[in-house]
Design an enzyme around this catalytic site. Structure first.
Site, short mmCIF file in Angstrom:
data_model
loop_
_atom_site.label_atom_id
_atom_site.label_comp_id
_atom_site.label_asym_id
_atom_site.label_seq_id
_atom_site.Cartn_x
_atom_site.Cartn_y
_atom_site.Cartn_z
N PRO A 108 0.85 -1.19 0.00
CA PRO A 108 0.00 0.00 0.00
C PRO A 108 0.89 1.25 0.00
CG PRO A 108 -0.13 -1.18 2.11
CD PRO A 108 0.70 -2.01 1.20
N VAL A 109 0.53 2.24 -0.77
CA VAL A 109 1.34 3.46 -0.85
C VAL A 109 1.03 4.35 0.35
CG1 VAL A 109 1.76 5.56 -2.20
CG2 VAL A 109 1.47 3.36 -3.34
N GLY A 110 2.06 4.93 0.94
CA GLY A 110 1.87 5.90 2.02
C GLY A 110 1.58 5.26 3.37
N ALA A 111 1.71 3.94 3.49
CA ALA A 111 1.43 3.29 4.78
C ALA A 111 2.64 3.34 5.70
CB ALA A 111 1.01 1.85 4.55
N LEU A 113 5.64 1.80 4.70
CA LEU A 113 6.45 0.60 4.41
C LEU A 113 7.57 0.91 3.42
CD1 LEU A 113 3.56 -2.03 4.21
CD2 LEU A 113 5.12 -1.63 6.11
N ALA A 118 11.42 2.50 -2.24
CA ALA A 118 11.57 1.34 -3.12
C ALA A 118 11.40 1.76 -4.58
CB ALA A 118 10.55 0.26 -2.73
N ASP A 159 15.44 4.38 4.54
CA ASP A 159 14.53 3.67 3.62
C ASP A 159 15.22 3.32 2.31
OD1 ASP A 159 12.87 4.36 5.67
OD2 ASP A 159 11.27 5.18 4.42
C1 MEV Z 1 10.34 7.15 7.85
O1 MEV Z 1 10.20 5.83 7.31
C2 MEV Z 1 11.39 7.16 8.90
C3 MEV Z 1 11.76 8.49 9.52
O2 MEV Z 1 12.84 8.22 10.42
C4 MEV Z 1 12.16 9.52 8.50
C5 MEV Z 1 13.48 9.19 7.85
O3 MEV Z 1 14.24 8.36 8.34
O4 MEV Z 1 13.78 9.85 6.83
C6 MEV Z 1 10.61 9.06 10.33
#
Ligand code: MEV
Length: 328
Positions: A108-111, A113, A118, A159
């Site tokens: 799902p987008v924006g959840a 994950l 990616a 990420d």
């Molecule tokens: C977002 O998945 C994680 C945060 O730490 C932001 C980031 O690392 O850029 C909230």
């Protein structure tokens, strides 16, 4: 035609603190985003992402001008990662060719994950491969981080690094470089993901913590350092296979994130329902403000899953993915 894919992720420890240079521990999951690149004969970039934005959205990037052919308000922010990644490849490596790009995702987008990371990493891989650039993983991860920073304003390399490398890694930003260490975890991590729709974007949650840190520096800074200490300790617990301790540290991490103001009632409801049903640890994962939690279970897998659903959330079955970005 080139197709690349990259995995989504759950953050086991250290979100938000990683923005301020603390280590975070993150695991790739077996849900992926895919990017297909077909080179064109002109200098247009056309992006189609039917699952992600809306059927038939086409963006064009021509002579450095980015325009939306079929106008959709959200298209710009969702797809700007793709355009920015290509812009940066052009700037950093002097390579630019027009292309038709198709994007789809199993997550799902924006959840929370890591879908945008990616997509960013799969775009860099597919586009660089199609244009004959041979980028190693480190260069892909660094370029991905640069893309996220330019689109979001603030972003840690967490990420984009996990989308590049896969597995379970410890990520620590070091000025413009990234220290990435792969963890050797001797067993599977039985994790259940619970999710509800998100009220806020990552960017807003990162800004919220920054404001709190500016206002109450001597209170918030120790909380951020404590999250860093949780991640360091958790690495030892994970590598020695002490799941009970991993669970306890997840609970501490959730409490610290709550103190940073990034949890919500729905996230807390999921966390407490999971713990009550027998999870040995549960915490929000990602930026917060809605989105996902993770629960670590030893044997009560089914009852924890039902408990998360009973508070109005959905669950996602997922396993670790050892594979980072790859050409399909
Ligand atoms: C977002 O998945 C994680 C945060 O730490 C932001 C980031 O690392 O850029 C909230």
């Amino acid at each position: 035609m080139v197709i690349a894919s990259a995995p989504g992720k759950v953050t086991l420890f250290g979100e938000h603190a990683v923005v301020y240079g603390e280590p975070a521990i993150v695991m790739a999951i077996n849900k992926r985003a895919y990017v297909e690149v077909n080179l064109r004969n002109d200098s247009k970039i056309r992006v189609i992402a039917p699952d992600i934005v809306i059927k038939g959205v086409v963006l064009t990037f021509d002579q450095n001008i980015f325009s939306v052919e079929s106008e959709v308000a959200s298209a710009r922010s969702e797809l700007s990662y793709i355009v920015k990644a290509i812009e940066l490849i052009a700037k950093n490596y002097g390579v630019f060719k027009g292309a038709d790009i198709r994007v789809w995702s199993e997550m799902p987008v924006g959840a929370g994950l890591g879908t945008s990371a990616a997509i960013t990493i799969a775009t860099i891989k597919a586009y660089s491969e199609a244009t004959g650039l041979d980028l190693d993983k480190k260069s892909i991860a660094v370029l991905g981080w640069q893309t996220e920073r330019e689109v979001q304003g603030t972003a840690s390399p967490m990420d984009t690094s996990i989308a590049t490398y896969g597995g379970i890694i410890q990520v620590q930003p070091l000025n413009n470089d990234i220290n990435i260490e792969r963890l050797k975890v001797p067993m599977k991590l039985p994790i259940i993901i619970g999710y509800v729709s998100r009220e806020y974007k990552t960017k807003d949650m990162v800004a919220k913590v920054r404001l709190l840190k500016e206002k109450y520096g001597n209170i918030i800074n120790p909380i951020i350092s404590a999250i860093g200490q949780v991640s360091r300790k958790a690495r030892i617990s994970l590598e020695s296979g002490d799941l009970k301790e991993v669970g306890e540290l997840m609970n501490i991490n959730h409490g610290l994130l709550e103190a940073l103001g990034v949890s919500t009632k729905q996230l807390n409801d999921m966390v407490y329902a999971a713990r009550k049903a027998g999870a040995i640890g549960a915490k929000l994962t990602g930026a917060g403000g809605g989105g996902c939690i993770i629960a670590l279970t030893l044997e009560k897998h089914e009852s924890v899953s039902l408990a998360i659903k009973s508070v109005g959330a959905q669950t996602l079955e997922s396993d670790i993915s050892e594979k980072g970005v790859l050409i399909e």
